[in-house]
Each structure stands twice: as structure tokens, then as C-alpha cells.
Design an enzyme around this catalytic site. Structure first.
Site, PDB file in Angstrom:
ATOM      1  N   HIS B 281       0.823  -1.216   0.000  1.00 31.00           N
ATOM      2  CA  HIS B 281       0.000   0.000   0.000  1.00 31.00           C
ATOM      3  C   HIS B 281       0.852   1.259   0.000  1.00 31.00           C
ATOM      4  CE1 HIS B 281       0.274   0.923   4.378  1.00 31.00           C
ATOM      5  NE2 HIS B 281       0.221  -0.373   4.560  1.00 31.00           N
ATOM      6  N   ASP B 293       6.329   0.262   6.478  1.00 33.89           N
ATOM      7  CA  ASP B 293       4.863   0.188   6.350  1.00 33.89           C
ATOM      8  C   ASP B 293       4.369   1.344   5.506  1.00 33.89           C
ATOM      9  OD1 ASP B 293       2.213  -0.442   6.673  1.00 33.89           O
ATOM     10  OD2 ASP B 293       2.086   0.278   8.733  1.00 33.89           O
ATOM     11  N   GLU B 327      -4.857   1.809   2.591  1.00 36.77           N
ATOM     12  CA  GLU B 327      -4.962   0.602   3.409  1.00 36.77           C
ATOM     13  C   GLU B 327      -5.168   0.959   4.871  1.00 36.77           C
ATOM     14  OE1 GLU B 327      -3.621  -2.673   6.045  1.00 36.77           O
ATOM     15  OE2 GLU B 327      -2.758  -0.680   5.881  1.00 36.77           O
ATOM     16  N   GLU B 328      -4.502   2.037   5.304  1.00 34.11           N
ATOM     17  CA  GLU B 328      -4.439   2.311   6.741  1.00 34.11           C
ATOM     18  C   GLU B 328      -5.785   2.693   7.349  1.00 34.11           C
ATOM     19  OE1 GLU B 328      -2.171   1.472   8.550  1.00 34.11           O
ATOM     20  OE2 GLU B 328      -0.235   1.627   7.558  1.00 34.11           O
ATOM     21  N   ASP B 355       2.993  -6.562   3.265  1.00 35.28           N
ATOM     22  CA  ASP B 355       2.663  -5.458   4.179  1.00 35.28           C
ATOM     23  C   ASP B 355       3.121  -5.788   5.599  1.00 35.28           C
ATOM     24  OD1 ASP B 355       1.700  -3.099   5.196  1.00 35.28           O
ATOM     25  OD2 ASP B 355      -0.403  -3.708   5.200  1.00 35.28           O
ATOM     26  N   HIS B 427       4.052   2.489  12.370  1.00 35.78           N
ATOM     27  CA  HIS B 427       3.201   3.651  12.669  1.00 35.78           C
ATOM     28  C   HIS B 427       3.882   4.684  13.570  1.00 35.78           C
ATOM     29  CE1 HIS B 427      -0.741   1.163  11.858  1.00 35.78           C
ATOM     30  NE2 HIS B 427       0.103   1.132  10.849  1.00 35.78           N
TER      31      HIS B 427
END
Lengths: 460, 460
Positions: B281, B293, B327-328, B355, B427
Site C-alpha cells: 500500500h 509500512d 490501506e491504513e 505489508d 506507525h
């Protein structure tokens, strides 16, 4: 019919339940060992202490002595049954001033990053300036001969082969340039040697490591150059083959020094006269903190033994954590350990070595009687839940290798962590505590504890 | 007798020789794919470009648009047969000012590190100050009920379970606090929520991630607190249960924005109407660079397709690299991709998703028809030389999951790299390009290329 099915179900289920519920099954003990390492592990803080109180603990240095004291105190404080020192004389090489180096061409004069190879002589205070000749191998030096080599600085530039998945294989097929490059170049009249760092990354950090001279050949100074600067030098040589190189290093070898292995043990309950040991080396090159190489192996070993103690597991055979001195440039500690084991008739059934960094565990490489190794391989399934699959035949490690001679039938096992990042740090100033991941380190310690457990309980 | 033995030897040897020497054998092609990735790989520089030109490319942001343009240009420049955008509307959440937070007790007033959860509402410009109540789970909030929760800030402090070897399992059994914690606390009158960061390390970095509100329940602001500060808060609460907490965040959700998936493909030679895709993503949380990520997944995918092109391998089936948007916090790109595949009747036989970061490859988790998966498992031996052993049943990934519905019989495969370090970066502002190792990233791309190759050539 229903009852019969139920009966069959229970018959089938019993062995599973027993193994799942028996707290003393191998798999249950191993699970507890991993839990101990991951929840209450001491490997990471121990490594921090070692790296920060005794960085750059090259054999014979004050920091090597601090590391010995740290190892002794740490294992004593952990309450191991016995902790003792094994004296041995070790070489004492010192780096001296920070090295200087320059590429000097018609249109360029550029500083580059080098560091003296361990054991190298110095250049004298004025340094050495000479024309550079680039080669890809020792064989190429021999082919070129004295005509082309005499009076020059030989630049060994063959890189590690990035295609090899296991990076130690790439190292093994490249490191001859660093170890014997100076000796071979000197035979043909070279005045110095520069070696491309043993490193798969493009970066600014020179990577040291030992060289071996030959007493019958003139000793010449040798240094490693960072991979970035090695590539720069190669490129510049293409446009200006007469390029000169200057380097200055004031390293030297002082008289041998008394140092020590540090050994901590827990006595076996059934066969105390049989030993299963795990070790790493306490000395480390002076330019980093010796975190992956080999602080990790030291704390792996101490932690593996600590885990037995923390879980109240009395091993059937005596287990030892051995912190070897002088792996990097002499193996004096390893030789002393083997000699003493021999003279005291300590029967070593297995020795594990961790000297490939503190990364995610992938397995153990095994060296010993092929029939017996097949028995060990039956344990592989116990390791699969923890991601260890690689139990190939292979070298156990430098420090445990002298045991092969007198300890008939011994199993040597080299702990194999993931190798991808190792050479980013190996023998460079990047080998710092901060570059060791806590979980990866802990998983290594647990893997070694588990393997020791199987060896001590089931024998070999 | 000797001749007979020789004949038998050669008969036995022929298949081996053929496979070893046949440059088109699966193992030979896979070897070339790894060589290409490791010697001439573009994954690492591509990731650097993406991370540095479009860091923090959260859906709807200007940097997300830059990332779309980067993906389109990159795959076009690489000469893929077709590169196209798939429009979709995405949510547009913005963080606003840097967050502020303090623990306020009788004897303490201490700043702590928080960041708003993605999708959270703000606190208002003055922030929120209230008593804290610590809980370990959503169930505990329910048990405490309105009496104990109303008017308070609920602090979810259950840590990830360090014992789980596969860290995504630890994440999966912990992240409910972050996703539904605010909604559940609000039901009982809480005014705000603080969640211990989903992170296995003790550090200073708060880790964001999406939350889900319920339209029938009052929305309350929620933030993640660093693990170090979470532990500090827990400790202080033990001595002073009436402790207050202040936090201020000005995040908000703006109207939806037009954005895009980016798709690049090479047409199949024999079954062009059948597709094998690999995706990651393109969007990433705003506080880091989205390196692991999921910049890694994006460049894994592009690089896997590039490797086919670089080696001149025309796939039998059409292969695609898909850079999914959103995606998130919405999966809008994934839903759009599946919808379009459905409406254009593109038969997808397999979809791979990367991912889980750019670490050393360990395998693929497989989701699909169990009989067919057993056929795929026959390829496992082709991956063993590269260190991939984990081909367990498991989820393929969020972005490819919508394909399950309309693409009957599809294989979903989640690329599984080593998971130990992932949550150090996930994140958080530590998810930077510099924390991705070049070789590890390259090995991932090669593994995905190899798996795509087997799927495109042999079908599924």
C-alpha cells in the site's frame, strides 16, 4: 458406535495431552526457556553494560581487563555454582594515533577513511606515499610479480559476493585478501597494502580485522578502506593509473600481556564430570563496542546458563558459559581452555559457540560424528516453533575448534543467527550496543539454552 | 560390472544435471532472480526516493498524491507494458498541531509523548483534562461501567505479549484496545482515551494507527502514548490513583478526496486474461516515512515485476504490481481494485501482498483452497536455499482480501518477513528509510518475484 468413536478419540488424544501438559516434556521446558528470555531476560541489559563499560576491548588492553572483571562479577552475582578465571598470555596490539589517508592524483587530493588491520605494523610517523596498484586477488599479485608491484601500495579491491545468501560464505571467499594480502604483496616488494573493507554495504566505515605476517617475509603496513572510498579509488585509478596513495598509522605490537578466559558453571546432577559448554569471545576490536562481535555471544552464553538457574532446572551434566579471550588475533584463550580441559580430563560432550552476532536465530551448524548428528537432528522439530530450521553440517566456531583434538566424539555446534546485517557492523565502529535488537538477542539466548538443555539431559 | 555401475550412475545423474544446467529450470530462474535483486536491485534506491519525496503520505494528503505520481512515473520509466491509475475516493484525516500531553499529580507535572490515533477527533483547542482510569482491556471497561468511567480518560495499558514469537500474533491480540477502545469507553461516558503504543520495545515513540468510531456513540478523542510513558503513567497511578491527565490534539477529518491506486503490468504470453498480482500500500501514516509500512511492500512489488523484465522473462500469465491507496484507514483502494477486476472480468488466479515490512524473508502465509495449497507447498524446496521455510496457512493481507469474494478459487499469499523488529517502527516516526536494510529488502523482492514466477508459469 458413538461410545467406540469416543474411546478411539481419547486413545488418540492421550499422547498429545500428555506431551502438551507435562511440564517436564522437552517442548514444555523449551517454551519456558523462551518465555524467561523474552519476559525477564537479562541478555540485553548485560550487553549494554559490557559494551559501555568495556568498549573496544582488544586483547591486552585495559578495557579487555575490565571485560574480564565484568564477566567474573556478572556470573558471580547471578549465583552460578562456580566462576573462575583461566590465565593465558595474549598479544597486545595497539592502534596508536587515528589513521590518516589520502588519494593523491593530478587533479584530486582527497581524504579517505581507513583503519589499520589488527596486528599490522605502523607506517612510521611520516607515513607512506606510493603509487597504487589495484588487484582483485592474491593470485593477481603473483601474476603481476615484482616488476609491477615493487615499491607500490597494493590495493585489494575484490568485493564480497552479494549473491551468497549466507553472508559468512561471502566473507569466507573474500577475507584471504585481508589475512594474507600483506604477506603476499610483500614477497613481491610492495611497501603497503590497502584492502577493501569486508562489508556488503556501501558506507563510510572501514572494517578492521586480523592479518597474518610471515616471519620470513618483510612486514609491511596494511589498512582497510571503507567500501565507498574503495569504489572511489577504483574509479579514480581508471582515469589515472599512476595515482598515488598516502597513509599513516602508528599501530604497533607490544609485549604479550596476561589475560583470562572467564568461566561460569552449574554442576550436573547425574554426570557432573561431563560438560556441555557454550561460549563467545570477550575480546573485541578496538574501533567499536564489540556488540555483535562478540558481546552478543558472551551474553548469549551467560544468559543461557542463567535461564537454567532462573527456572530451577538442574542439568544432568555440568554446563558452562565460557567467555574466551583473544579470539580475534591469536585464539590464545581457546587454546588454553582446550589444554586445561584436557589436562583435567574434563569430558566435553558438546560445545556451542555464538560468534555470528545477535540476530534472529536460524539454527545451529553441526560438526561431529555423522551418525550422532542425525540423532541431534531429531530435535529439529522442537525448534521449528521458534523459527530455527538450519541444522546443516558446518563449522562450530574458532574458539571451540581446539576441543576437537583431544575431546573424542565431541559435538561442535555453531549458533546461526540471520546473517544479512552482520557485516554492516563486523569489526567497524558501527558495532555498537544500539545496533543490537533486544528481542533478536533474547531469542538467540533462548535457542542456545534450549539446545544446551537437550544435550545435557539426553547426552550425545 | 564396472560399466553397469557407470551406466546406473549416469542414469541417476541425468535428471540432476539437467536441472542444474537447464537455464530454464525453476531453480535456475529463481537463482537468476535473486542474483538480479542482489547485484542490480532497484528496490533500495526506489524506497529511498519514495520515503524522501513523499514521507507521511496519509490518504488524501499532498504527499499521498506525490506518491501516486512517483509510482506512476517509476513504473512507466521501467518500461512496464501498461501503467494506469484507478481512481477512488478516500478519507482525509489531518493531524493538525503537534500534540501535547501531561501527567498532572500532586507532586508531578510531567510531559509525555503522545500522538493522535488516525481518524480521532480533536480535543478542542483547550485540550482535555480529567482523571485517568487504567484498564487492561475493553472487557474491564464494561465491568467498571459508567460509575467508574464517566467523565474520565480511559488508559488502556495492556502490553503486546512478548512471548509470541511471531510478533503479528502479539499485535493481533492487543490492537483491539486501539481500534475499539474509544468507542467502548465512550459508551460508558469516558471523555478521552489514551492507549499504550503497539510496540514491543521500551521507547519514547508513540505509535499511531486507526481507530473505529460507531456513529451511534459519542465520539471522543483518542491518542497513543509511548511505551516508556505508558509504564511511567501506570507506576504513578499506583501511588496516586486520582492522577489527572491532560492532552490536546487538533486533528480532524476533512471531506473525502479523490486519490488512486497505481497499477503496472506485464502482459502474459499464453493466458493474458489470467492475472497474478503482487501489491503493497502506497499510503502511510503521517508521522513517519512509511518505509517498512509499506514503502517496502510497494517497492517489493515494483521490483518483482522489474526483475521479470530485466531477465527477459515473459510471464505466461499477466503479472501486476499494485500500489493500493488507503490501506491504513479505509481500504478504499483495495475495494476499488476488487470491484474493477470483477466488472472487467479479470480472472485473478493469485494475489500476493507484502505489508509486514522489509526484513529477511521467512515465507508466505497461504489462504485458499486447501487442496491447491498443497500443490503450492511442493514449491517450498525451491525456496529453502534462500532461507524461506514458513508456508503455513494464514491471512494473505488486507488489500488483497476483497478479491476473495468475486475471484473464486484465488490463492491469497501474504509475504512473511522476519517479524522481530517490525513493531519498533510500525506507525511511528522511526519508520524511516534508514531503518530498512538493503539486502533484507532485496531478498524480499526476489522471493516475491520467484513466487510470482512459479504461479504465472505453472498456474494455480
Amino acid at each position: 458406535m458413538k461410545k467406540q468413536l469416543l474411546a478411539i478419540y481419547w486413545l488418540l488424544a492421550i499422547p498429545f495431552c500428555l506431551s502438551a501438559q507435562n511440564p517436564n516434556s522437552d517442548s514444555a521446558v523449551i517454551r519456558r526457556m523462551f518465555d524467561e528470555a523474552l519476559l525477564r531476560g537479562k541478555a540485553h541489559p548485560m550487553l549494554g553494560e559490557l559494551c559501555k563499560t568495556a568498549p573496544g576491548r582488544v586483547s591486552g588492553s585495559a578495557n579487555a581487563q575490565k571485560a574480564v572483571e565484568w564477566g567474573y562479577k556478572t556470573m558471580s552475582d547471578l549465583g552460578f555454582d562456580t566462576v573462575f578465571l583461566q590465565p593465558c598470555m595474549v598479544p597486545h596490539w595497539v592502534r596508536g594515533d587515528a589513521e590518516e589517508a589520502k588519494i593523491i592524483g593530478k587533479r584530486v587530493k582527497e581524504k579517505v577513511n581507513i583503519c589499520a588491520l589488527g596486528g599490522s605494523i605502523g607506517t612510521g610517523k611520516k607515513g607512506i606515499k606510493a603509487q597504487v596498484i589495484e588487484v582483485k586477488s592474491i593470485e593477481e599479485v603473483e601474476k603481476l610479480g615484482r616488476d609491477k608491484v615493487e615499491g607500490k601500495i597494493v590495493f585489494y579491491s575484490r568485493p564480497m559476493d552479494a549473491r551468497k545468501i549466507y553472508t559468512f560464505a561471502a566473507y569466507g571467499s573474500c577475507v584471504d585478501q585481508r589475512v594474507w594480502g600483506a604477506k603476499e604483496a610483500a614477497k613481491h616488494g610492495a611497501v603497503g597494502v590497502i584492502v577493501r573493507s569486508m562489508n556488503l554495504s556501501q558506507d563510510k566505515h572501514p572494517h578492521t580485522g586480523t592479518l597474518v605476517y610471515d616471519d620470513s617475509v618483510q612486514k609491511i603496513p596494511a589498512a582497510a578502506i571503507s567500501t565507498e572510498d574503495a569504489d572511489k579509488l577504483s574509479l579514480l585509478l581508471q582515469s589515472e593509473p599512476e595515482l598515488q596513495f598516502y597513509f599513516r598509522q602508528t599501530c604497533e605490537t607490544l609485549p604479550d600481556v596476561l589475560s583470562y578466559n572467564v568461566v561460569g558453571e552449574i554442576r550436573g546432577t547425574e554426570f557432573p564430570q561431563e560438560y556441555v559448554i557454550t561460549g563467545g569471545h570477550l575480546d573485541a576490536w578496538d574501533n567499536g563496542e564489540g556488540a555483535h562481535d562478540d558481546g552478543a555471544g558472551c551474553v548469549h552464553s551467560i544468559e543461557a546458563v542463567r535461564i537454567f538457574k532462573a527456572l530451577g532446572i538442574r542439568p544432568k551434566r555440568t554446563i558452562r558459559a565460557v567467555l574466551f579471550m583473544n579470539e580475534e588475533n591469536g585464539l590464545k584463550g581457546a587454546l588454553q581452555y582446550a589444554r586445561q580441559a584436557d589436562s583435567l580430563q574434563e569430558k566435553h560432550i558438546a560445545a556451542i559457540e555464538s560468534d555470528r552476532g545477535g540476530f534472529t536465530p536460524r539454527g545451529f551448524h553441526l560438526e561431529g560424528d555423522s551418525g550422532k548428528i542425525e540423532l541431534v537432528r531429531q530435535w529439529v522439530k522442537l525448534f521449528e516453533p521458534y523459527g530455527l530450521h538450519d541444522f546443516a553440517n558446518g563449522g562450530g566456531g574458532a574458539d571451540i575448534s581446539p576441543l576437537k583434538k583431544s575431546q573424542k566424539g565431541i559435538l561442535l555446534a555453531g549458533f546461526v543467527p540471520d546473517s544479512q546485517r552482520y557485516f554492516d557492523f563486523h569489526h567497524a565502529n558501527t558495532d555498537r550496543f544500539e545496533n543490537v535488537n533486544k528481542r533478536e538477542l533474547e531469542l538467540g539466548a533462548a535457542s542456545i539454552a534450549a539446545f544446551m538443555y537437550l544435550l545435557t539431559q539426553h547426552g550425545y
